[in-house]
Enzyme design. Sequence first.
Site, PDB file in Angstrom:
ATOM      1  CG  LEU A   1      -2.289   0.430   1.378  1.00 56.61           C
ATOM      2  CD1 LEU A   1      -2.990  -0.014   0.324  1.00 56.61           C
ATOM      3  CD2 LEU A   1      -2.589   0.355   2.952  1.00 56.61           C
ATOM      4  CG  HIS A   2       2.931   3.034  -2.930  1.00 62.77           C
ATOM      5  ND1 HIS A   2       2.553   1.742  -3.623  1.00 62.77           N
ATOM      6  CD2 HIS A   2       3.409   3.848  -3.755  1.00 62.77           C
ATOM      7  CE1 HIS A   2       2.781   1.839  -5.006  1.00 62.77           C
ATOM      8  NE2 HIS A   2       3.173   3.178  -5.250  1.00 62.77           N
TER       9      HIS A   2
END
Length: 384
Positions: free
Chosen positions: A220-221
């Site tokens: 997740l970024h």
Amino acid sequence: MSTPPTLDDKLMRKAKVMMVVGARPQFIKSAPIIRELVKSRKQIKLSIVHTGQHYDREMSHIFFHELKIPKPIMNLAVGSGSHAIQTATMMKRLEQSMLTLKPDLVVVPGDTNTTLAGAIVAAKLGIQVFHVEAGLRSGDMSMPEEVNRTLTDHCSTMLFAPTRNAVQNLRQEGLGEKTYLTGDTMVDALFAVMPIIRQRTSAVLKRFELCPREYLLMTLHRPSNVDNSSRLREILAAVRRIARKLKVVFPAHPRTRASLARLGSSAISSGRVVISNPLGYVENLCLLKNASCLLTDSGGMQKESFLLHVPCTTLRSSTEWPETLVKKANQLVCDPKMISETVLAVAFDERLRNKIRDLRNPFGDGRASIRIVQLIRESVETQK
Ligand code: UD1
């Protein structure tokens, strides 16, 4: 007094190719092209320039080592900043490096701020720009990458499209004449490391204390998921629900780690969620190949998951890789309340995995870099 170059000198002169990279996915998608360019060293003098967008060992140096690519000739050490500051600083420093190195052409891969900065600077200096991974469109201009890739395509000289959809997108924007269907260089990169993945898998699973198909891999970024605390909290609540049934391995990007630190450890606390530093290329692929499913907001990992036949849930409302959205191989989920239900419905579905295995691979045959370097060579030959 120096003598003017003869026709023979001109014919012998190596073409100067500059490759501009700076962020993690660019090291991966450039590596096979760089390896091919190195094989053409009699005709081509390659300079790799690193903008320094990513600078940590785990986000940058490890990839040069793992993917066996030569060290950059320059690192512009731009570092982090707002989009405008980061891109503008890159442009200032890239202009200096292009004036110094005087490349005949500049290759920019992907859709990061580094890609856009490299393309604009070269175009304004009258240097040819070759865009690798051209023509991807998610249709969502609120994504910085969509802005970067669209603008880069429109100021490039040659466009190397990874898929037929990408070719179609470029034709619709009036760029068909500059477009070449090459396939995707990330397929080349993946195929090249498959034997190493097979060798290293058991050691990697042991290090994380995992059994094949008994865990979810999560990355997740995207700013849209991690910069907003209340959205991130909701996503983490869903992850805790998943973790009751399935162990979760979560290599966290620096941006995400900073957001997690702001929320405090209670937001994720569960013995069944393992948060680690960002992983190297091979280690990440070992974990992906053996995961029961992937939860991600990355572009590249949606595709790697498809190629490794692992069901994927993408935490976004759109994707630049629509080819993956078949037979539930990849599902887009935006509402955090739907995450656990969607993930758990595919995680244990062996029939789905078999169906994904039978799907046609629309991303290429692992020879995209050979085609790209051939096109680069033909282009420099015709300019002599
Ligand atoms: C960038 C790309 C994105 C790509 C991603 C892969 C753009 C607009 N985005 O996003 O397309 O999917 O890389 O990782 O170019 N940081 C570190 N160490 C590093 C690098 C970054 O701590 O080595 C931190 C910094 O605090 C920075 C934040 O991560 O503020 C974000 O980095 P940045 O390069 O701005 O964007 P990414 O989110 O990594």
